[in-house]
Scaffold this motif. Structure first.
Motif, PDB file in Angstrom:
ATOM      1  N   MET A   7       0.855  -1.200   0.000  1.00 57.80           N
ATOM      2  CA  MET A   7       0.000   0.000   0.000  1.00 57.80           C
ATOM      3  C   MET A   7       0.882   1.239   0.000  1.00 57.80           C
ATOM      4  O   MET A   7       1.808   1.348   0.804  1.00 57.80           O
ATOM      5  CB  MET A   7      -0.916  -0.015   1.234  1.00 57.80           C
ATOM      6  N   SER A  19       1.149   5.740  -0.255  1.00 61.13           N
ATOM      7  CA  SER A  19       0.525   6.854   0.465  1.00 61.13           C
ATOM      8  C   SER A  19      -0.807   7.279  -0.157  1.00 61.13           C
ATOM      9  O   SER A  19      -1.732   7.670   0.559  1.00 61.13           O
ATOM     10  CB  SER A  19       1.497   8.040   0.505  1.00 61.13           C
ATOM     11  N   LEU A  21      -3.419   4.839   1.022  1.00 57.69           N
ATOM     12  CA  LEU A  21      -3.752   5.108   2.418  1.00 57.69           C
ATOM     13  C   LEU A  21      -4.661   6.325   2.524  1.00 57.69           C
ATOM     14  O   LEU A  21      -5.610   6.344   3.331  1.00 57.69           O
ATOM     15  CB  LEU A  21      -2.473   5.313   3.230  1.00 57.69           C
ATOM     16  N   TRP A  37     -13.141   5.567   5.108  1.00 58.25           N
ATOM     17  CA  TRP A  37     -13.107   5.109   6.507  1.00 58.25           C
ATOM     18  C   TRP A  37     -14.486   4.591   6.933  1.00 58.25           C
ATOM     19  O   TRP A  37     -14.578   3.557   7.606  1.00 58.25           O
ATOM     20  CB  TRP A  37     -12.666   6.261   7.398  1.00 58.25           C
ATOM     21  N   GLN A  84      -8.106  -4.602   4.042  1.00 58.69           N
ATOM     22  CA  GLN A  84      -8.051  -4.225   5.453  1.00 58.69           C
ATOM     23  C   GLN A  84      -9.034  -5.048   6.286  1.00 58.69           C
ATOM     24  O   GLN A  84      -8.734  -5.429   7.422  1.00 58.69           O
ATOM     25  CB  GLN A  84      -8.350  -2.731   5.618  1.00 58.69           C
ATOM     26  N   LEU A 141      -5.559  -0.213  11.449  1.00 60.23           N
ATOM     27  CA  LEU A 141      -5.122  -0.466  10.089  1.00 60.23           C
ATOM     28  C   LEU A 141      -3.849  -1.298  10.130  1.00 60.23           C
ATOM     29  O   LEU A 141      -3.090  -1.243  11.113  1.00 60.23           O
ATOM     30  CB  LEU A 141      -4.843   0.849   9.348  1.00 60.23           C
ATOM     31  N   THR A 186      -0.593  -3.405   7.619  1.00 59.98           N
ATOM     32  CA  THR A 186       0.043  -3.922   6.416  1.00 59.98           C
ATOM     33  C   THR A 186       0.263  -5.405   6.684  1.00 59.98           C
ATOM     34  O   THR A 186       0.360  -5.810   7.853  1.00 59.98           O
ATOM     35  CB  THR A 186       1.390  -3.239   6.133  1.00 59.98           C
ATOM     36  N   VAL A 199       4.599   4.917   5.030  1.00 62.55           N
ATOM     37  CA  VAL A 199       3.205   4.474   5.106  1.00 62.55           C
ATOM     38  C   VAL A 199       2.939   3.783   6.441  1.00 62.55           C
ATOM     39  O   VAL A 199       1.909   4.002   7.085  1.00 62.55           O
ATOM     40  CB  VAL A 199       2.863   3.548   3.930  1.00 62.55           C
ATOM     41  N   THR A 200       3.878   2.944   6.885  1.00 64.64           N
ATOM     42  CA  THR A 200       3.703   2.260   8.165  1.00 64.64           C
ATOM     43  C   THR A 200       3.656   3.261   9.309  1.00 64.64           C
ATOM     44  O   THR A 200       2.891   3.098  10.268  1.00 64.64           O
ATOM     45  CB  THR A 200       4.830   1.243   8.389  1.00 64.64           C
ATOM     46  N   ILE A 202       0.251   4.648   9.387  1.00 64.62           N
ATOM     47  CA  ILE A 202      -0.687   3.674   9.954  1.00 64.62           C
ATOM     48  C   ILE A 202      -0.551   3.626  11.470  1.00 64.62           C
ATOM     49  O   ILE A 202      -1.558   3.555  12.196  1.00 64.62           O
ATOM     50  CB  ILE A 202      -0.432   2.292   9.323  1.00 64.62           C
TER      51      ILE A 202
END
Length: 421
Positions: free
Chosen positions: A1, A3, A6, A15, A52, A71, A73, A130-131, A134
């Motif tokens: 995934m 940015s 996300l 969401w 997800q 969320l 990964t 990205v992590t 999250i």
């Protein structure tokens, strides 16, 4: 995934869609995807939401109902600490008088959530952008937790006022390559273990989560090395330094049992150096030829910690073989702790390994369902089961192992079943 993906998930509509999803069901995923696309929803968003939803479903085994607001990964979920274990990590810091934890490798924020949930201030760093985002989402309920995108080892702990006695360091180095292959060499962890435990020169309270397969050799002498099991499964090992190891250095096993929303714990320790046998009876170290009436298989954390001989002493038994993690006793062990050190079996029969003899033995007893346990033998249960041609209506359990160097078959039954008289 990436940015942009996300961002789609974090958009109010994305969401809302994610949180409205039913429990993930692999069999219905394609139908649900087609239904959502038929309503005109962005195919990429649908795929992201379903992914997800699937990850949240898998995460329930680690986080329970908390997973429904998080969320993930795939890699982040794989390495994330189970909530029941992360809570134990946090308790160490609280008990040591730590007020703020610097989490050098936050991942999706599992341990940081436990730290913050215990009232600790948290500075979490994550090298993947990205992590890190999250983790920020997952820590949104904790205003005292801050996530930074960057290399945690690049922090100037002194300049940022993080080198005091009330600060602790925590790290969970990556132990897989980008392709998912497991890394066994601690020097190849990211960051390398040498770089992390060197920080104890600046901040004495350092904790590091490592893989349970880490070798004993080469570990610092000033740490408590603890292997952890949850409901019998070995899930991790941890290295604890300074005030996070109040009982001193050595090897310990933490056994956790979860039942009905609660957890019970037992810590089993040895201060002996690896390979040392001082204070242990000879039969707990060398084993003897005699097989008793009972067999005990120590918890995996006890085995990984190298504490089988110590467990043998506590169980009042002896090793079947000095290289095998099975203990035999003449009488059943009267366990007084809620979390047992070992799983017990009543030994019904013992015979030298022979395929022909075993096949006859099982046929005469109408055995059709067979549990095969093994240790110290090259025989594979799947191959053996195929050779036996089982067709009966009864069930049995056998253990393939060595007894004083000789290949043997033990026919056993769990001690939680009524015994034969």
């Amino acid at each position: 995934m990436d940015s942009s993906a996300l961002a789609k998930l974090l958009d109010p509509d994305g969401w809302a869609l994610l949180n409205a999803m039913p429990p993930y069901d692999e069999k219905l995923a394609m139908v649900l995807s087609e239904r959502l696309r038929a309503k005109g929803l962005d195919p990429e968003l649908v795929a992201l939401v379903l992914t997800q939803s699937r990850l949240r479903g898998k995460a329930h085994s680690k986080f329970g109902e908390f997973a429904d607001g998080m969320l993930f990964t795939p890699a982040g979920l794989e390495q994330a600490t189970r909530l029941v274990v992360a809570a134990r990590h946090a308790q160490r810091y609280v008990a040591a008088g730590i007020e703020q934890v610097v989490d050098l490798t936050s991942g999706v924020g599992a341990d940081a959530m436990a730290f913050a949930g215990m009232g600790l201030k948290v500075l979490a760093t994550e090298i993947d952008e990205v992590t890190a985002a999250i983790a920020t989402v997952n820590l949104r309920a904790f205003p005292e937790a801050v996530v930074r995108y960057g290399d945690g080892l690049g922090l100037d702990l002194v300049a940022e006022g993080l080198a005091g006695p009330t600060t602790g360091i925590y790290a969970d180095p990556a132990r897989r390559t980008r392709s998912g292959k497991r890394i066994f060499d601690p020097k190849a962890y990211a960051p390398a273990l040498d770089d992390v435990w060197a920080l104890r020169a600046v901040v004495p309270a350092v904790g590091i989560k490592v893989g349970p397969g880490i070798p004993h050799e080469g570990l610092p002498e000033d740490c408590e090395a603890q292997w952890v099991s949850v409901d019998g499964d070995v899930v991790e090992a941890g290295l604890w330094f300074g005030p996070l190891a109040p009982d001193g250095h050595g090897r310990t096993a933490l056994l956790l049992r979860t039942t009905g929303g609660r957890s019970d714990a037992r810590t089993f320790r040895s201060d002996r150096a690896p390979g040392a046998t001082e204070g242990l009876p000879p039969e707990c170290v060398d084993g003897v030829a005699g097989v008793g009436g009972y067999l005990y298989e120590p918890d995996g954390a006890v085995i990984r910690a190298g504490l089988v001989a110590d467990a043998s002493r506590v169980l009042g038994g002896r090793l079947l073989d000095r290289t095998i993690a099975y203990v035999t006793t003449d009488t059943p062990h009267a366990e007084t702790h809620d979390v047992p050190l070992a799983t017990g079996y009543r030994i019904l029969d013992v015979m030298p390994f022979s395929l022909k003899r075993l096949r006859t033995y099982l046929r005469e007893r109408d055995i059709g369902r067979l549990t095969i346990k093994k240790r110290g033998t090259a025989v594979t249960p799947e191959h053996l089961r195929g050779q036996l041609g089982l067709k009966g209506t009864q069930e049995a359990t056998i253990v393939l192992t060595r007894v004083a160097g000789s290949q043997q078959i033990l026919v056993v039954e769990p001690l939680d079943r009524p015994g034969r008289e």
